[in-house]
Enzyme design. Structure first.
Site, PDB file in Angstrom:
ATOM      1  N   GLU A  50       2.493  -9.633  -3.485  1.00  0.00           N
ATOM      2  CA  GLU A  50       2.581  -8.207  -3.730  1.00  0.00           C
ATOM      3  C   GLU A  50       2.785  -7.524  -2.387  1.00  0.00           C
ATOM      4  O   GLU A  50       2.005  -7.723  -1.455  1.00  0.00           O
ATOM      5  CB  GLU A  50       1.302  -7.721  -4.384  1.00  0.00           C
ATOM      6  CG  GLU A  50       1.475  -6.401  -5.074  1.00  0.00           C
ATOM      7  CD  GLU A  50       0.281  -6.087  -5.963  1.00  0.00           C
ATOM      8  OE1 GLU A  50       0.282  -6.504  -7.122  1.00  0.00           O
ATOM      9  OE2 GLU A  50      -0.647  -5.445  -5.457  1.00  0.00           O
ATOM     10  N   ASP A  61      -5.381   4.675  -2.279  1.00  0.00           N
ATOM     11  CA  ASP A  61      -5.840   3.586  -1.437  1.00  0.00           C
ATOM     12  C   ASP A  61      -7.018   3.984  -0.570  1.00  0.00           C
ATOM     13  O   ASP A  61      -7.135   5.123  -0.137  1.00  0.00           O
ATOM     14  CB  ASP A  61      -4.698   3.092  -0.544  1.00  0.00           C
ATOM     15  CG  ASP A  61      -3.703   2.249  -1.335  1.00  0.00           C
ATOM     16  OD1 ASP A  61      -4.137   1.196  -1.854  1.00  0.00           O
ATOM     17  OD2 ASP A  61      -2.537   2.650  -1.458  1.00  0.00           O
TER      18      ASP A  61
END
Lengths: 282, 398
Positions: A50, A61
Site C-alpha cells: 500500500e 492520519d
C-alpha cells in the site's frame, strides 16, 4: 494486468495464509529509496504494497504518517511521480499488487480520467481515497473500474449494516476495515470488537477484508490474523522509516526486518488455524 | 424562484458535499438529523433567539456612516455593527447556535479550530456560559502571533492545543480538530467556525449567521424605506458574508459583493483569495475553490488579517460565484490598512482587519453606484485585537 488483487487473495486463501500489507508513503524520506524499499518489503513477506500518496493536509492520519507526507513533499513528490515509482517497481515485480492510498484533491487536480489511465498503465491495482465516502465516490469508482483498477473503500466501527451494504456494492479488490475510532497510528485497538464487526461485514460481502489502523506489533498482527484476510501495518512501519530519515540507506534492511517479524507472528497463528478461505469465515 | 440549496447531500451545484473518511460519516449524519429537528423546533429557535438577544446583545445596530459616505462621495453607506456583539465579532452568533445544539445532543465537550483566535474565544465563551468542556486547536504560528486571545481562551477555561503540523496555521488547526472529533465523537461536538467543512456545517453555520441579514432587511427600512442596492462583506471562510447575503438571495435588485484578501497583490501569489485566483478542489470535507499547486497540494496563504488567511472558502460562495448571483473582488493588505485608518479617524469606529477589507471596497463601489444608491457593509468585528499587528507593521513598539 487487471485482477492481480483477486489472484493474490485467491492464492493466499488456498494456502491458508493471511495477507500482510505494509503501508509506506511514496518518496519518504526521499524518492530514490521507495522502489528498492518496495522490493525489500516483498522479499520480507509482504503480499500487497500500500503506497501513500503525499498530501499537504492528511486529515485522517495521525502524526506519524503526516510527517511522512511532509518529508516526501519537501522533495515535491507529485501524484505523477508516485505513478512513475509503481511503473519502475513493475519492471522487476509483475505479481505483487500495489494499492495507492491518498486523498482526493491530488486526483481531482490530475483529473479522474487521466489518473485512472495513468494508474492502469503504471500497474496500479487499487486506489483507496480516504476522504471519499460512497455518497461522493460513485463517479471515481466507475472511472477506475473501466480501467481495471479496483476502487478500495474504508469501513469503520461507525458503519452500520446499511452503510456496509452500500459500500461493498461499490468496492473492489478488498475492503479496508478501520479498526478503531481515530486516526492512523492510534493505540486503543480492541481486538474482540474488531472480530465482532468483521462477522457483520462478511455477512454482506465475499470481498476479502483487511484490517488496519492501530496494528503496531507482531503480537497485534497475530491476533488480527486469526480472523482477517489481510493485516495492514502503516504507522508502526512508517515510524521506523522516519526514525532513519537521516540514514536512508539503512531503511530497506530495517523495514524488512520488521516485516519479517510481523510475517513470522502471523504465520505462527495461521499455521495453527483452520486455513479457511477468505470470504467464508463464519 | 426560491433559493433552496443545499440539496440532500449538501451540494451547492457541484460544490459542498461530504468528503470525509468513513468513520466520520455516521457522526455527520447524526448531526444533520439533530440539526434538522432543531431547525423545525420552535423551542430551540426561541432559545437561540433569547441567547442572541440577552447574551450576544442583538440586534446589532445598522449605522449610517455619514462622514464615510461624504468622504467616498457616492452611495450612502451603512455599517452593520457586528463588532458590537459580545466578544467583538459575528463569530458568537454561530457558536451560540452550535453550543445549544451540542447540549441538546447530550455532548459534554466541544472542540474548535481557530486562526486569529476570534472563533476560539467565541467558542470558549459559550462553553463557559453552558458549562461545557472546551478544547481549541490553534496553529503554533498563530499562538505566537495572537498571545492575548490565547490567554483570553485560557481565562475562559478552555484548553488551547498548539498545532505543529503542516504550515502551523488555521488549516492545520482544522485538520487537528477533525482528528480529535474522529477519536472522541461519542461525547464531543465539533464547532466549526465558518461556512465550510462537510455537510451540514456550511448550511448550519449560514443559518445561525443569517440573523445578520434578517436584521438588515428591516433595519434599512427605517432609513431608506427600501432594500439596499448592494451588500459588501469580507470573505475568508465566508460566514459573515453568507449571514448577510443569505436573506437577500431571492432579491435580484440587491447586488452581493464579497471581498477576499489580496494580500501583497493577486499577481504576487502571496494572497488568500481562492475565489479570485484559485480553482475548484476538495479540502476539509467539501468541494470548493482552493489555493493549490498544479498537482493538488494546498499552498500557504498570506493576509495581514489572520481571519482571512485560509486557502479555501465556503462552498456556497463558490456556487454564488459560478452562478453569477454574487461577485467576488479582493483588497490588498495596504488597501485594508488604509481603510482601517480611515474608518477609525472619521467615524471613530476601529474595524477588525478582516472587516477593513470590506470597508476598502466600499469606496470604489459607492462611487460606481452613485449618490442615489445605498449599500450595507458588514463590519464583522472590532479592531482592538489587531492593534499590535498594525503598530508592528508601522514600526511602532507598544
Amino acid at each position: 494486468m487487471s485482477g492481480r488483487l483477486a489472484a493474490r487473495f485467491r492464492d493466499l486463501g488456498a494456502r491458508g495464509r493471511v495477507a500482510l500489507i505494509p503501508f509506506i508513503t511514496a518518496g519518504d524520506p526521499e524518492p530514490r529509496i521507495t522502489v528498492p524499499l518496495m522490493h525489500a518489503l516483498v522479499k520480507a513477506g509482504a503480499d500487497v504494497i500500500e503506497m501513500g500518496v503525499p498530501f499537504s493536509d492528511p486529515m485522517a492520519d495521525g502524526p506519524v504518517i503526516q510527517k511522512a507526507s511532509e518529508r516526501a513533499l519537501t522533495h515535491h513528490v507529485r501524484l505523477a511521480d508516485v505513478l512513475a515509482m509503481v511503473r519502475e517497481f513493475r519492471v522487476l515485480d509483475s505479481a505483487t499488487p500495489v494499492v495507492l492510498m491518498g486523498y482526493l484533491n491530488p486526483v481531482e487536480a490530475m483529473g479522474y480520467g487521466r489518473f485512472a489511465v495513468g494508474a492502469r498503465e503504471a500497474g496500479v491495482d487499487g486506489v483507496l481515497t480516504v476522504d471519499l465516502p460512497p455518497e461522493e465516490g460513485e463517479e471515481l469508482a466507475g472511472v477506475l473500474r473501466r480501467q481495471g483498477v479496483e476502487p478500495v473503500f474504508l469501513l469503520a466501527p461507525t458503519s452500520d449494516a446499511e452503510r456496509i451494504r452500500r459500500i461493498v456494492r461499490l468496492a473492489g479488490g478488498f475492503v479496508y476495515y478501520v479498526s478503531l475510532r481515530g486516526v492512523t497510528g492510534s493505540a486503543n485497538l480492541d481486538v474482540s470488537e474488531v472480530e465482532r464487526k468483521l462477522k457483520l461485514i462478511r455477512a454482506e460481502t465475499r470481498l476479502p477484508v483487511g484490517v488496519g489502523f492501530g496494528i503496531g506489533s507482531p503480537e497485534a498482527a497475530a491476533k488480527v490474523a486469526r480472523f482477517a484476510d489481510a493485516v495492514i501495518v502503516g504507522s508502526a512501519l512508517v515510524g521506523r522509516i522516519g526514525a532513519l530519515a537521516s540514514q536512508p540507506d539503512r531503511i530497506a534492511t530495517e523495514a524488512a526486518a520488521f516485516i519479517g517479524q510481523l510475517r513470522a507472528a502471523m504465520d505462527s497463528v495461521a499455521s495453527g488455524g483452520t486455513g479457511t478461505r477468505p470470504g467464508v469465515h463464519a | 424562484m426560491t433559493y433552496a440549496l443545499p440539496d440532500e447531500g449538501g451540494h451547492f451545484g457541484k460544490y459542498g458535499g461530504r468528503f470525509v473518511s468513513e468513520t466520520l460519516m455516521r457522526p455527520l449524519l447524526e448531526l444533520e438529523a439533530a440539526y434538522g429537528r432543531a431547525r423545525q423546533d420552535r423551542a430551540f429557535q426561541e432559545e437561540f433567539s433569547e441567547e442572541l438577544r440577552l447574551y450576544v446583545g442583538r440586534p446589532s445596530p445598522l449605522y449610517p456612516a455619514r462622514r464615510l459616505t461624504e468622504k467616498f462621495g457616492g452611495a450612502r453607506i451603512y455599517l452593520k455593527r457586528e463588532d458590537l456583539n459580545h466578544t467583538g465579532a459575528h463569530k458568537i452568533n454561530n457558536t451560540v447556535g452550535q453550543a445549544l445544539l451540542a447540549k441538546r445532543m447530550g455532548k459534554t465537550r466541544v472542540i474548535a479550530e481557530t486562526g486569529a483566535g476570534q472563533h476560539g474565544v467565541a467558542t470558549a465563551t459559550v462553553a463557559a456560559r453552558l458549562g461545557l468542556e472546551c478544547v481549541v486547536y490553534m496553529g503554533a504560528e498563530d499562538i505566537q502571533r495572537q498571545a492575548i486571545n490565547v490567554y483570553r481562551m485560557k481565562l475562559l477555561g478552555a484548553k488551547v492545543v498548539p498545532v505543529t503540523s503542516g504550515s502551523r496555521t488555521l488549516k492545520d488547526a482544522l485538520n487537528e480538530a477533525m482528528r480529535d472529533w474522529v477519536t472522541n465523537v461519542d461525547n464531543t461536538f465539533y464547532i466549526i467556525g465558518t461556512v465550510a467543512g462537510p455537510h451540514p456545517y456550511p448550511a448550519m453555520v449560514r443559518d445561525f449567521q443569517a440573523v445578520i441579514g434578517r436584521e438588515v432587511r428591516y433595519q434599512i427600512m427605517e432609513f431608506e424605506g427600501r432594500l439596499p442596492d448592494a451588500l459588501v462583506a469580507c470573505v475568508g471562510g465566508g460566514s459573515n458574508a453568507m449571514g448577510l447575503f443569505f436573506p437577500f438571495l431571492d432579491d435580484p435588485s440587491v447586488a452581493l459583493v464579497g471581498v477576499e484578501a489580496a494580500g501583497k497583490g493577486l499577481g504576487t501569489g502571496r494572497h488568500a483569495a481562492p475565489l479570485s485566483a484559485g480553482r475548484p478542489g476538495v479540502l476539509h470535507g467539501n468541494r470548493t475553490y482552493l489555493m493549490e499547486t498544479d498537482d493538488g497540494q494546498i499552498i500557504e496563504t498570506h493576509s495581514i488579517s489572520a481571519g482571512l488567511d485560509y486557502p479555501g472558502v465556503g462552498p456556497e460562495h463558490a456556487w454564488l460565484k459560478d452562478s453569477g448571483r454574487a461577485r467576488y473582488v479582493a483588497a490588498t493588505d495596504d488597501e485594508a490598512l488604509e481603510a482601517f485608518h480611515l474608518l477609525t479617524r472619521i467615524e471613530g469606529i476601529m474595524p477588525a482587519l478582516e472587516s477593513s477589507h470590506a470597508v476598502a471596497y466600499a469606496g470604489p463601489l459607492a462611487r460606481e453606484l452613485g449618490r442615489d444608491a445605498c449599500i450595507v457593509v458588514n463590519l464583522s468585528g472590532r479592531g482592538d485585537k489587531d492593534v499590535h499587528t498594525i503598530a508592528a507593521r508601522e514600526g511602532i513598539s507598544l
